[in-house]
Motif scaffolding. Sequence first.
Motif, PDB file in Angstrom:
ATOM      1  N   PRO A 292      28.421  42.920  32.450  1.00  0.00           N
ATOM      2  CA  PRO A 292      29.803  43.125  31.992  1.00  0.00           C
ATOM      3  C   PRO A 292      30.499  44.307  32.658  1.00  0.00           C
ATOM      4  O   PRO A 292      31.676  44.213  33.000  1.00  0.00           O
ATOM      5  N   ALA A 293      29.776  45.419  32.836  1.00  0.00           N
ATOM      6  CA  ALA A 293      30.416  46.598  33.420  1.00  0.00           C
ATOM      7  C   ALA A 293      30.930  46.317  34.820  1.00  0.00           C
ATOM      8  O   ALA A 293      31.926  46.897  35.259  1.00  0.00           O
ATOM      9  N   ILE A 294      30.239  45.430  35.533  1.00  0.00           N
ATOM     10  CA  ILE A 294      30.659  45.109  36.892  1.00  0.00           C
ATOM     11  C   ILE A 294      31.686  43.982  36.890  1.00  0.00           C
ATOM     12  O   ILE A 294      32.782  44.102  37.443  1.00  0.00           O
TER      13      ILE A 294
ATOM     14  N   LEU B  60      42.197  40.108  29.949  1.00  0.00           N
ATOM     15  CA  LEU B  60      41.557  40.092  31.262  1.00  0.00           C
ATOM     16  C   LEU B  60      41.603  38.705  31.898  1.00  0.00           C
ATOM     17  O   LEU B  60      41.029  38.486  32.962  1.00  0.00           O
TER      18      LEU B  60
ATOM     19  N   ARG C 184      44.826  46.672  35.725  1.00  0.00           N
ATOM     20  CA  ARG C 184      45.437  48.002  35.815  1.00  0.00           C
ATOM     21  C   ARG C 184      46.306  48.115  37.061  1.00  0.00           C
ATOM     22  O   ARG C 184      47.393  48.709  37.030  1.00  0.00           O
TER      23      ARG C 184
ATOM     24  N   LEU D 211      33.443  42.391  34.318  1.00  0.00           N
ATOM     25  CA  LEU D 211      34.673  42.627  33.572  1.00  0.00           C
ATOM     26  C   LEU D 211      35.395  43.876  34.067  1.00  0.00           C
ATOM     27  O   LEU D 211      36.617  43.971  34.001  1.00  0.00           O
ATOM     28  N   GLY D 212      34.609  44.834  34.578  1.00  0.00           N
ATOM     29  CA  GLY D 212      35.231  46.032  35.131  1.00  0.00           C
ATOM     30  C   GLY D 212      36.158  45.703  36.290  1.00  0.00           C
ATOM     31  O   GLY D 212      37.236  46.290  36.442  1.00  0.00           O
ATOM     32  N   ALA D 213      35.747  44.734  37.120  1.00  0.00           N
ATOM     33  CA  ALA D 213      36.591  44.332  38.238  1.00  0.00           C
ATOM     34  C   ALA D 213      37.889  43.703  37.740  1.00  0.00           C
ATOM     35  O   ALA D 213      38.975  43.969  38.272  1.00  0.00           O
TER      36      ALA D 213
ATOM     37  N   LEU E  69      39.285  44.282  34.858  1.00  0.00           N
ATOM     38  CA  LEU E  69      40.069  45.346  34.232  1.00  0.00           C
ATOM     39  C   LEU E  69      40.817  46.159  35.287  1.00  0.00           C
ATOM     40  O   LEU E  69      42.002  46.479  35.128  1.00  0.00           O
ATOM     41  N   ARG E  70      40.127  46.474  36.399  1.00  0.00           N
ATOM     42  CA  ARG E  70      40.790  47.243  37.463  1.00  0.00           C
ATOM     43  C   ARG E  70      41.946  46.444  38.054  1.00  0.00           C
ATOM     44  O   ARG E  70      42.993  47.007  38.382  1.00  0.00           O
ATOM     45  N   ARG E  71      41.760  45.128  38.196  1.00  0.00           N
ATOM     46  CA  ARG E  71      42.822  44.298  38.749  1.00  0.00           C
ATOM     47  C   ARG E  71      44.044  44.314  37.819  1.00  0.00           C
ATOM     48  O   ARG E  71      45.181  44.414  38.279  1.00  0.00           O
TER      49      ARG E  71
END
Length: 310
Positions: A63-65, A5, A75, A67-69, A71-73
């Motif tokens: 983390p969900a917000i 990430l 992907r 690191l999630g962002a 992770l989406r980037r």
Amino acid sequence: MLGVLGLDPDEERLYRCLVAGGGTPDDIAARSGVPRATELLDALVARGLAVAGPHGTLTAAPPAIALGALLRRQRDHLHAAELALLALAEEHARTGPGPGSVVEVLTDVAAVRHRFAQVQLAARHDVRSLVVPGLAVVPHKDNSAGDDGLRRGVRYRVIVDRASLAEPGLVQLAAASIAEGEQIRVVDRTPVKMIIADGRVAMLPLLSGRHTEPASLLVHPSGLLDALIALFESLWEHAYPLWTDEGAELEPLDRRVLTLLLAGLTDQAIAGQLDTSLRTVQRRIHALMQRAGAETRIQLGWHAARKGWA
């Protein structure tokens, strides 16, 4: 773990420290033991992974917000790369290889190992493989790309030379691969070491009979590749499956003993492959003969084939 990430090890350590409990930059630096902690914490704040609070304290962004962002980037980047790859593959398929590019020759060991892994990692649908005894360039246990393919849902069909079954540890590796979904069949002799991915590329030795040497051919779509695919399918049709425990009448151990017996292994070799005693193998074979009403092992093989035991 979070390096994919975009976090380096020190940044990850600081972020985990923040998740465990916030504090001032000095507190976090002392707890984490990270050099240049203040500088790196400022970078985490700028990236939205840390939040500045009152009195100069810092806390972790959820983390969900946060690191999630990230992770989406990642992907999105991977999806864009995949689309670009597909476009290149389609363009390459339209133009087709020229007469001089149907076959590539690889001689360096590192290049051969890299391309062997690359062929499997690029496979999207199926991989077909012929296995010969005494693999040396990429031993079975080192084929991590094959394990990755199975996890991705790629269909693996493997034809094994009967003599390979006597190699130490191969049966255990085969059992683990079968459990992961690999299909394995056995023939008396495989004519060549070979792998074919998606019907688009094949890899095999450059020189006849030199299975343990690295020099290899990479064959692209052509009449030659069609012939190699036809060879595999012909062998597959006449090969017999290594065991599958699903729906079998026999206990798993009995089925494996019988399969290796029919493959031509001695009782001692079967015991070694299955990590059991010679006496256990002989007792199991005797019990199978009694169950089949067979007086000889040849009769046991005939009965096993008729009943679908192996």
